[in-house]
Motif scaffolding. Sequence first.
Motif, PDB file in Angstrom:
ATOM      1  N   GLU A  15       0.848  -1.190   0.000  1.00  0.00           N
ATOM      2  CA  GLU A  15       0.000   0.000   0.000  1.00  0.00           C
ATOM      3  C   GLU A  15       0.883   1.239   0.000  1.00  0.00           C
ATOM      4  N   PRO A  16       0.903   2.032  -1.071  1.00  0.00           N
ATOM      5  CA  PRO A  16       0.121   1.833  -2.300  1.00  0.00           C
ATOM      6  C   PRO A  16       0.709   0.721  -3.163  1.00  0.00           C
ATOM      7  N   PRO A  17      -0.150   0.075  -3.970  1.00  0.00           N
ATOM      8  CA  PRO A  17       0.361  -0.966  -4.867  1.00  0.00           C
ATOM      9  C   PRO A  17       1.339  -0.387  -5.888  1.00  0.00           C
ATOM     10  N   VAL A  18       2.374  -1.153  -6.177  1.00  0.00           N
ATOM     11  CA  VAL A  18       3.326  -0.792  -7.229  1.00  0.00           C
ATOM     12  C   VAL A  18       3.135  -1.777  -8.373  1.00  0.00           C
ATOM     13  N   ILE A  19       2.879  -1.252  -9.558  1.00  0.00           N
ATOM     14  CA  ILE A  19       2.614  -2.090 -10.725  1.00  0.00           C
ATOM     15  C   ILE A  19       3.814  -2.024 -11.658  1.00  0.00           C
ATOM     16  N   GLY A  20       4.475  -3.153 -11.851  1.00  0.00           N
ATOM     17  CA  GLY A  20       5.619  -3.228 -12.750  1.00  0.00           C
ATOM     18  C   GLY A  20       5.367  -4.249 -13.844  1.00  0.00           C
ATOM     19  N   ARG A  21       6.442  -4.748 -14.429  1.00  0.00           N
ATOM     20  CA  ARG A  21       6.299  -5.786 -15.451  1.00  0.00           C
ATOM     21  C   ARG A  21       7.463  -6.771 -15.319  1.00  0.00           C
ATOM     22  N   ILE A  22       7.320  -7.906 -15.974  1.00  0.00           N
ATOM     23  CA  ILE A  22       8.328  -8.958 -15.885  1.00  0.00           C
ATOM     24  C   ILE A  22       8.982  -9.149 -17.251  1.00  0.00           C
ATOM     25  N   GLU A  23      10.300  -9.181 -17.239  1.00  0.00           N
ATOM     26  CA  GLU A  23      11.071  -9.539 -18.428  1.00  0.00           C
ATOM     27  C   GLU A  23      12.223 -10.431 -17.994  1.00  0.00           C
ATOM     28  N   ARG A  24      12.360 -11.570 -18.642  1.00  0.00           N
ATOM     29  CA  ARG A  24      13.452 -12.494 -18.375  1.00  0.00           C
ATOM     30  C   ARG A  24      13.552 -12.852 -16.892  1.00  0.00           C
ATOM     31  N   GLU A  25      12.402 -13.136 -16.309  1.00  0.00           N
ATOM     32  CA  GLU A  25      12.318 -13.562 -14.905  1.00  0.00           C
ATOM     33  C   GLU A  25      12.885 -12.510 -13.937  1.00  0.00           C
ATOM     34  N   ARG A  26      12.775 -11.248 -14.342  1.00  0.00           N
ATOM     35  CA  ARG A  26      13.116 -10.142 -13.465  1.00  0.00           C
ATOM     36  C   ARG A  26      11.963  -9.141 -13.474  1.00  0.00           C
ATOM     37  N   VAL A  27      11.752  -8.497 -12.338  1.00  0.00           N
ATOM     38  CA  VAL A  27      10.745  -7.438 -12.263  1.00  0.00           C
ATOM     39  C   VAL A  27      11.400  -6.132 -12.695  1.00  0.00           C
ATOM     40  N   LEU A  28      10.794  -5.465 -13.672  1.00  0.00           N
ATOM     41  CA  LEU A  28      11.294  -4.185 -14.168  1.00  0.00           C
ATOM     42  C   LEU A  28      10.394  -3.050 -13.697  1.00  0.00           C
ATOM     43  N   LEU A  29      11.022  -2.004 -13.184  1.00  0.00           N
ATOM     44  CA  LEU A  29      10.314  -0.807 -12.754  1.00  0.00           C
ATOM     45  C   LEU A  29      10.844   0.369 -13.571  1.00  0.00           C
ATOM     46  N   ASP A  30       9.949   0.982 -14.351  1.00  0.00           N
ATOM     47  CA  ASP A  30      10.338   2.041 -15.292  1.00  0.00           C
ATOM     48  C   ASP A  30      10.058   3.409 -14.675  1.00  0.00           C
ATOM     49  N   PRO A  31      11.078   4.229 -14.466  1.00  0.00           N
ATOM     50  CA  PRO A  31      10.864   5.553 -13.873  1.00  0.00           C
ATOM     51  C   PRO A  31      10.004   6.492 -14.717  1.00  0.00           C
ATOM     52  N   ARG A  32       9.901   6.244 -16.014  1.00  0.00           N
ATOM     53  CA  ARG A  32       9.193   7.193 -16.884  1.00  0.00           C
ATOM     54  C   ARG A  32       7.783   7.479 -16.391  1.00  0.00           C
ATOM     55  N   THR A  33       7.085   6.450 -15.915  1.00  0.00           N
ATOM     56  CA  THR A  33       5.681   6.631 -15.557  1.00  0.00           C
ATOM     57  C   THR A  33       5.452   6.772 -14.056  1.00  0.00           C
ATOM     58  N   VAL A  34       6.502   6.885 -13.295  1.00  0.00           N
ATOM     59  CA  VAL A  34       6.374   7.098 -11.849  1.00  0.00           C
ATOM     60  C   VAL A  34       6.397   8.607 -11.597  1.00  0.00           C
ATOM     61  N   LEU A  35       5.368   9.117 -10.938  1.00  0.00           N
ATOM     62  CA  LEU A  35       5.272  10.550 -10.696  1.00  0.00           C
ATOM     63  C   LEU A  35       6.403  11.017  -9.775  1.00  0.00           C
ATOM     64  N   PRO A  36       6.794  12.285  -9.874  1.00  0.00           N
ATOM     65  CA  PRO A  36       7.974  12.771  -9.145  1.00  0.00           C
ATOM     66  C   PRO A  36       7.919  12.572  -7.632  1.00  0.00           C
ATOM     67  N   ASP A  37       6.726  12.617  -7.043  1.00  0.00           N
ATOM     68  CA  ASP A  37       6.633  12.504  -5.584  1.00  0.00           C
ATOM     69  C   ASP A  37       6.402  11.073  -5.106  1.00  0.00           C
ATOM     70  N   GLU A  38       6.587  10.093  -5.985  1.00  0.00           N
ATOM     71  CA  GLU A  38       6.306   8.704  -5.622  1.00  0.00           C
ATOM     72  C   GLU A  38       7.560   7.869  -5.376  1.00  0.00           C
ATOM     73  N   ASP A  39       8.738   8.454  -5.505  1.00  0.00           N
ATOM     74  CA  ASP A  39       9.969   7.670  -5.376  1.00  0.00           C
ATOM     75  C   ASP A  39      10.082   6.983  -4.018  1.00  0.00           C
ATOM     76  N   ASP A  40       9.856   7.711  -2.933  1.00  0.00           N
ATOM     77  CA  ASP A  40      10.013   7.128  -1.603  1.00  0.00           C
ATOM     78  C   ASP A  40       9.058   5.951  -1.402  1.00  0.00           C
ATOM     79  N   ALA A  41       7.804   6.138  -1.803  1.00  0.00           N
ATOM     80  CA  ALA A  41       6.821   5.063  -1.630  1.00  0.00           C
ATOM     81  C   ALA A  41       7.193   3.839  -2.453  1.00  0.00           C
ATOM     82  N   LEU A  42       7.691   4.061  -3.667  1.00  0.00           N
ATOM     83  CA  LEU A  42       8.103   2.936  -4.510  1.00  0.00           C
ATOM     84  C   LEU A  42       9.254   2.172  -3.874  1.00  0.00           C
ATOM     85  N   LEU A  43      10.244   2.889  -3.377  1.00  0.00           N
ATOM     86  CA  LEU A  43      11.405   2.224  -2.788  1.00  0.00           C
ATOM     87  C   LEU A  43      11.015   1.490  -1.501  1.00  0.00           C
TER      88      LEU A  43
END
Length: 450
Positions: free
Chosen positions: A414-442
């Motif tokens: 909470e809040p949910p973080v939505i990423g994607r999977i490539e080659r059995e790794r979870v990828l998190l793309d900064p492009r679509t993460v809003l500027p004030d969401e970095d701390d919550a994502l980490l």
Amino acid sequence: MATLRALPSVHQVLEHKDVQGLVAVHGRALVLFAVQRALDEERTNGAIADPAARVARVETIVRELRAPRLRPVINATGVVLHTNLGRAPLAAAAAEAAAAIAGRYSTLEFDPRIGRRGRRHDLVADSLRHLTGAEAAAVVNNCAAAVLLMLTALAKGKEVIVGRGELVEIGGGFRMPDVMRLSGARLVEVGTTNRTRPEDYAAAITPKTVAILKVHASNFQVVGFTESVELEALARVARQHSVLLLHDLGSGSLLDSAAYGLAAEPRIQDSLRAGTDLLACSADKLLGGPQAGLLLGRTELVDKVMKHPLARAVRIDKLTLAALSATLDLYLTQSVAELPIWNMLGASADAIAARARTWQRRLVERGIEVEVVPAESTVGGGSLPGERLPTSAVAITPRSGHAADLLRRLREHEPPVIGRIERERVLLDPRTVLPDEDDALLDAVAAAHA
């Protein structure tokens, strides 16, 4: 059965001091329902829970019922206009405008200048006319509704010509032939899947033809041996035969996407200048506003469409109008830097890479090893199909289990973080993460990786 006779009554459970505490917070009616359900579960399972476990179950039922299903998420997928995640995040000014109107009375359908009833779609009509060059403008609740209303009001019982390669289906099973049928218009297909020419349209026109409909292929590409008819050529055919040219434009951009290093996406004003009589497009895609459908074109056509009874069924609400008005004001004042989606689309590869490396450094400080890898973002939302934007993503390899398990734990945060999977790794793309969401994502990554 003897065991079940020991099951306490609803009244007894409600009198429990911890349950009374729940009543004080959540209200008696909701807690009563939860108690009844918890007791029903015990009765069905044939086993009596101890009092502490029963109270815990009652609290869980209450909290599950009260938990909002619609809540913010962090979009780290790299899909800018992610339909499942609500498409365009609003500019701060638009969100504030909607909030300001939400708890108050408003001038939704009242004109204080004359003290009489007004039309809600007129609230944004002047801005839309100024920005697009349209004679008239109106707004409904989404683009699909705008297309349906346009066809129903203008073409019911008459023929509408569509190129075979434009009989699209978009998300949710929305198919143009089905919409045409629902509107009462008769679909006339011309050309082939990959090649359609102006003479194909001209040859199909009969005394029953009322319009040619151009449909923007917003969510697919046809490549190779192809040919389609540009709007200017269609406008000439329509004028020569005295029929209307209608345009389902789809994503509805006001900006030149090429200036952002993207492929050219048809703009609203370009369609109108080319000779379109009436067009429909979305407000929540490349326009960067709330979900709404815009109708722009000739005055008599907009008026006829908005006088149709169906217009009331698809009318826009006050919160959306407030957000849309504020979004359009950013275009009027050339303040598009405040629109999140255009910041995302225009972000440089270097800036994204630097942000990804900052994430990496901060995660390493928490004892979490990750990589920064080259990846691709997409526009999404039925806009600029096939367009890929170079990006840098943080790649996380699970310490144990599978990438799908790590992705699930991120979703459950909470809040949910939505990423994607490539080659059995979870990828998190900064492009679509809003500027004030970095701390919550980490924080979410640290919790999911623990």
